[in-house]
Structure formats: structure tokens, C-alpha cells
Scaffold this active site. Structure first.
Site, PDB file in Angstrom:
ATOM      1  N   ILE A 147      -4.863  -3.453  -4.379  1.00  0.00           N
ATOM      2  CA  ILE A 147      -6.084  -3.807  -5.099  1.00  0.00           C
ATOM      3  C   ILE A 147      -6.479  -2.688  -6.053  1.00  0.00           C
ATOM      4  CG2 ILE A 147      -6.922  -5.356  -3.298  1.00  0.00           C
ATOM      5  CD1 ILE A 147      -8.561  -3.016  -2.187  1.00  0.00           C
ATOM      6  N   ASP A 148      -5.587  -1.706  -6.220  1.00  0.00           N
ATOM      7  CA  ASP A 148      -5.955  -0.458  -6.903  1.00  0.00           C
ATOM      8  C   ASP A 148      -5.680  -0.435  -8.408  1.00  0.00           C
ATOM      9  OD1 ASP A 148      -3.149  -0.087  -7.077  1.00  0.00           O
ATOM     10  OD2 ASP A 148      -3.103   1.147  -5.273  1.00  0.00           O
ATOM     11  N   ALA A 194       0.804  -1.224   0.000  1.00  0.00           N
ATOM     12  CA  ALA A 194       0.000   0.000   0.000  1.00  0.00           C
ATOM     13  C   ALA A 194       0.844   1.285   0.000  1.00  0.00           C
ATOM     14  CB  ALA A 194      -0.932  -0.013   1.204  1.00  0.00           C
ATOM     15  N   CYS A 233     -27.635  -8.432  -6.072  1.00  0.00           N
ATOM     16  CA  CYS A 233     -27.676  -8.892  -7.455  1.00  0.00           C
ATOM     17  C   CYS A 233     -29.079  -8.626  -8.047  1.00  0.00           C
ATOM     18  CB  CYS A 233     -27.371 -10.391  -7.475  1.00  0.00           C
ATOM     19  SG  CYS A 233     -27.475 -11.145  -9.095  1.00  0.00           S
ATOM     20  N   HIS A 258      -3.828 -10.279  -3.942  1.00  0.00           N
ATOM     21  CA  HIS A 258      -5.033 -10.020  -3.138  1.00  0.00           C
ATOM     22  C   HIS A 258      -6.224  -9.584  -3.999  1.00  0.00           C
ATOM     23  CE1 HIS A 258      -2.301  -9.270   0.618  1.00  0.00           C
ATOM     24  NE2 HIS A 258      -2.461 -10.548   0.353  1.00  0.00           N
TER      25      HIS A 258
HETATM   26  P1  CNA Z   1       0.639  -1.611   5.036  1.00  0.00           P
HETATM   27  O1  CNA Z   1       0.630  -2.644   6.108  1.00  0.00           O
HETATM   28  O2  CNA Z   1      -0.337  -0.475   5.141  1.00  0.00           O
HETATM   29  O3  CNA Z   1       2.132  -1.013   4.969  1.00  0.00           O
HETATM   30  C1  CNA Z   1       2.468   0.078   4.155  1.00  0.00           C
HETATM   31  C2  CNA Z   1       3.852   0.557   4.536  1.00  0.00           C
HETATM   32  O4  CNA Z   1       4.250   1.574   3.605  1.00  0.00           O
HETATM   33  C3  CNA Z   1       3.903   1.193   5.949  1.00  0.00           C
HETATM   34  O5  CNA Z   1       5.018   0.660   6.652  1.00  0.00           O
HETATM   35  C4  CNA Z   1       4.109   2.677   5.647  1.00  0.00           C
HETATM   36  O6  CNA Z   1       4.816   3.352   6.680  1.00  0.00           O
HETATM   37  C5  CNA Z   1       4.884   2.632   4.332  1.00  0.00           C
HETATM   38  N1  CNA Z   1       4.760   3.839   3.500  1.00  0.00           N
HETATM   39  C6  CNA Z   1       3.621   4.533   3.218  1.00  0.00           C
HETATM   40  N2  CNA Z   1       3.876   5.554   2.383  1.00  0.00           N
HETATM   41  C7  CNA Z   1       5.221   5.529   2.137  1.00  0.00           C
HETATM   42  C8  CNA Z   1       6.094   6.342   1.352  1.00  0.00           C
HETATM   43  N3  CNA Z   1       5.640   7.370   0.634  1.00  0.00           N
HETATM   44  N4  CNA Z   1       7.412   6.041   1.330  1.00  0.00           N
HETATM   45  C9  CNA Z   1       7.893   4.981   2.075  1.00  0.00           C
HETATM   46  N5  CNA Z   1       7.115   4.177   2.820  1.00  0.00           N
HETATM   47  C10 CNA Z   1       5.791   4.434   2.856  1.00  0.00           C
HETATM   48  O7  CNA Z   1       0.426  -2.229   3.584  1.00  0.00           O
HETATM   49  P2  CNA Z   1       0.742  -3.689   3.053  1.00  0.00           P
HETATM   50  O8  CNA Z   1       0.531  -3.590   1.587  1.00  0.00           O
HETATM   51  O9  CNA Z   1       1.974  -4.257   3.589  1.00  0.00           O
HETATM   52  O10 CNA Z   1      -0.483  -4.483   3.719  1.00  0.00           O
HETATM   53  C11 CNA Z   1      -1.103  -5.391   3.070  1.00  0.00           C
HETATM   54  C12 CNA Z   1      -2.584  -5.035   2.766  1.00  0.00           C
HETATM   55  C13 CNA Z   1      -2.926  -3.567   2.638  1.00  0.00           C
HETATM   56  C14 CNA Z   1      -2.866  -5.580   1.428  1.00  0.00           C
HETATM   57  O11 CNA Z   1      -3.809  -6.576   1.560  1.00  0.00           O
HETATM   58  C15 CNA Z   1      -3.452  -4.445   0.571  1.00  0.00           C
HETATM   59  O12 CNA Z   1      -4.491  -4.921  -0.227  1.00  0.00           O
HETATM   60  C16 CNA Z   1      -3.959  -3.464   1.533  1.00  0.00           C
HETATM   61  N6  CNA Z   1      -4.120  -2.076   1.031  1.00  0.00           N
HETATM   62  C17 CNA Z   1      -4.040  -1.786  -0.303  1.00  0.00           C
HETATM   63  C18 CNA Z   1      -4.205  -0.479  -0.749  1.00  0.00           C
HETATM   64  C19 CNA Z   1      -4.109  -0.208  -2.228  1.00  0.00           C
HETATM   65  O13 CNA Z   1      -4.529  -1.027  -3.037  1.00  0.00           O
HETATM   66  N7  CNA Z   1      -3.512   0.920  -2.614  1.00  0.00           N
HETATM   67  C20 CNA Z   1      -4.441   0.551   0.140  1.00  0.00           C
HETATM   68  C21 CNA Z   1      -4.554   0.221   1.511  1.00  0.00           C
HETATM   69  C22 CNA Z   1      -4.373  -1.089   1.930  1.00  0.00           C
END
Ligand code: CNA
Length: 258
Positions: free
Chosen positions: A109-110, A27, A157, A125
Site C-alpha cells: 500500500i506504500d 511487503a 470528515c 489492496h
Molecule cells: P508478509 O506476509 O509480511 O510476507 C513478507 C515476506 O517477505 C516474509 O516471508 C518475509 O520473511 C519476507 N522478506 C522480508 N524482507 C525480505 C528481504 N529483504 N528479502 C527476502 N525476503 C524478505 O507480506 P505479504 O505482502 O505477503 O502480506 C500481505 C499483506 C501485507 C498485504 O495486504 C500488504 O498490504 C501488507 N503490508 C504491506 C506493507 C507495505 O505496503 N510496504 C507493509 C506491511 C504489510
């Protein structure tokens, strides 16, 4: 010279040497696009006041009380009307065009990797781009889901009245493409973990399949349960886009602007 500039130079050299790069993205890669992460300081769960993130994406809870999930999903889909891929999404698409990339395994998931032009994407995912009825299996595009959501708190549905669920993998469901992800990871000569806290399994276990170099780019806690610190060749605690811009200042890849 800043430590991250030195690290960017090292990383660029490793990219030059590599031919089977694999990215595991989380994410954190999409926060610069305006999609908050789950566990970072400004994450989605904290904003929504949800103490147990897993409960939102728990399949049992979804079946019992889908309005809990849909209250959140409504806001989540609104976000997508304005977002686009970040520099780093586009950087990895440029690596694919250069023939360096074996695959992108994304926990996101984006669908922003695909929007950036990447084609070798494994959505472990799932994604928000498609939806199915839990009862009759009918397909619904995101546009048709949104139309139903405009009229109903919980979209049902229009053929059988069953509950519609986005094709996001919930806790309690099987992840997608696991074998292909493991195979990719085991063949990688350079494996990037970018923007992930590495707490969600089995994705968090994938780096351990890699026999090549491992680079972690994340500003925030990264769990060491499945990826011990000694196994990481380069740990970059820097903003993701700033870091890959610096890496690209050494490589000079044509990173397409949106
Ligand atoms: P997480 O657990 O939220 O970890 C994200 C990490 O990224 C954290 O340690 C943050 O501190 C770090 N971070 C955020 N922004 C920055 C940046 N600009 N520079 C450096 N580091 C940064 O997310 P994971 O993906 O590990 O967790 C897994 C879940 C979150 C998955 O199942 C995803 O589907 C789910 N998720 C997805 C989205 C998306 O699709 N964009 C958004 C939110 C959550």
C-alpha cells in the site's frame, strides 16, 4: 559459486527470453526501504504486540473502534516521511522501460513502485495515497488527513462528521482490479513472486493463473496452499535486493539511482 549466483544467472536468462513479465510483490520488497513487513521476523505485527494481524485491518472492527487502527496508522504514516524505493523497485521500473514488463500486481500500500517510475501498477489492496469519508464519500488527501489527525485521535470528515478511512483494502472489503490481475497473470510468460508469504487471498491465488515460468524470491515461509512447490521453477531464498543486483550484473539494465 554460490547457489544464489547460479540462480541469478538462470533468472537473467529467463528475463532475456521473456516478453510478458508479471511481478506479484509483497511487503518483503519494501523492508529494505525501512517499512517493516507483517509476518517476517521483524514484522510490524510482532513489533506492535498484535497477535491477530487481521484484526487491525478488519472493516467491522474499524467501524466499531477506529482508534485501534488509527493508533497504528499514525506511526505508519510517520514512516513514509523518510522512505524511498529500493533497488528492486527500481529494477522492475527498468524492466518496464525495456518493454519487458506486462504489469506489477502489488499487495503493498506504500506506492513505492510508482515512486520508482513504474506505471503499470495494479494495487490489489489499494494504497495510503487517498482517503474517503465513510458517510458522505468526500475525498481527503493524505496531507489533509494528517492535518486532521494532528488535532483528533480519530479523524472525522469536516463536512459531515463521518469517519474517514484510507483507501486501503481491509479484510471484509473487496480487493481492487481482480479481473485485470487474473488476466495479467494468465498472460505472463515469466511470473515473479517477490517478498510475499502468499497467505492473503485472493492475491495468493494469482500465480496459479500463470502458464509460464514462476520464480519466487523470498527469505521466509511461503504458503504452498495455492502455489505448490512443484509449480515453482526457481525458488530463491535470498535477500531480495542482493539477488536482483546479481541478476542485473548479467543484464546490465540502467537501474536509476534515487
Ligand atoms: P508478509 O506476509 O509480511 O510476507 C513478507 C515476506 O517477505 C516474509 O516471508 C518475509 O520473511 C519476507 N522478506 C522480508 N524482507 C525480505 C528481504 N529483504 N528479502 C527476502 N525476503 C524478505 O507480506 P505479504 O505482502 O505477503 O502480506 C500481505 C499483506 C501485507 C498485504 O495486504 C500488504 O498490504 C501488507 N503490508 C504491506 C506493507 C507495505 O505496503 N510496504 C507493509 C506491511 C504489510
Amino acid at each position: 559459486m554460490k547457489m544464489s549466483d547460479r540462480q541469478a544467472g538462470i533468472c537473467a536468462g529467463w528475463i532475456e527470453d521473456a516478453s510478458d513479465i508479471v511481478l506479484l510483490s509483497g511487503a518483503g520488497l519494501s523492508t529494505a526501504a525501512g517499512i517493516p513487513d507483517f509476518r517476517g521476523p521483524d514484522g510490524l505485527y510482532r513489533r506492535a504486540g498484535i497477535d491477530e494481524p487481521e484484526s487491525l485491518f478488519d472493516i467491522g472492527r474499524f467501524d466499531r473502534d477506529p482508534s485501534f487502527f488509527y493508533g497504528f496508522h499514525r506511526k505508519f504514516l510517520q514512516l513514509f516521511e523518510t522512505v524511498g524505493p529500493t533497488f528492486s523497485h527500481r529494477f522492475f521500473a527498468a524492466l518496464e522501460r525495456r518493454g519487458k514488463l506486462r504489469s506489477i500486481i502489488t499487495q503493498n500500500i506504500d506506492a513505492l513502485h510508482q515512486a520508482a517510475g513504474s506505471s503499470k501498477v495494479l494495487e490489489i489492496h489499494g494504497g495510503i495515497g487517498s482517503n474517503h469519508c465513510r458517510q458522505c464519500g468526500a475525498f481527503f488527501s493524505t496531507e489533509s488527513l494528517k492535518a486532521l489527525m494532528a488535532a483528533q485521535t480519530v479523524p472525522r470528515c469536516d463536512r459531515c462528521g463521518g469517519l474517514i478511512k484510507p483507501d486501503i483494502v481491509f479484510f471484509g472489503e473487496s480487493v481492487r482490479h481482480l479481473e485485470a490481475c487474473q488476466e495479467s497473470a494468465s498472460e505472463a510468460d515469466l511470473f515473479f513472486v517477490v517478498g510475499s508469504s502468499l497467505v492473503v487471498t485472493p492475491a495468493a491465488m494469482l500465480p496459479s493463473f500463470c502458464r509460464g515460468r514462476i520464480v519466487v524470491v523470498n527469505r521466509g515461509d511461503v504458503a504452498t496452499t495455492y502455489l505448490p512447490k512443484r509449480r515453482v521453477d526457481l525458488f530463491v531464498e535470498e535477500d531480495i535486493d542482493s539477488f536482483f543486483r546479481e541478476v542485473n550484473s548479467h543484464l546490465g539494465l540502467a537501474v536509476e539511482t534515487p
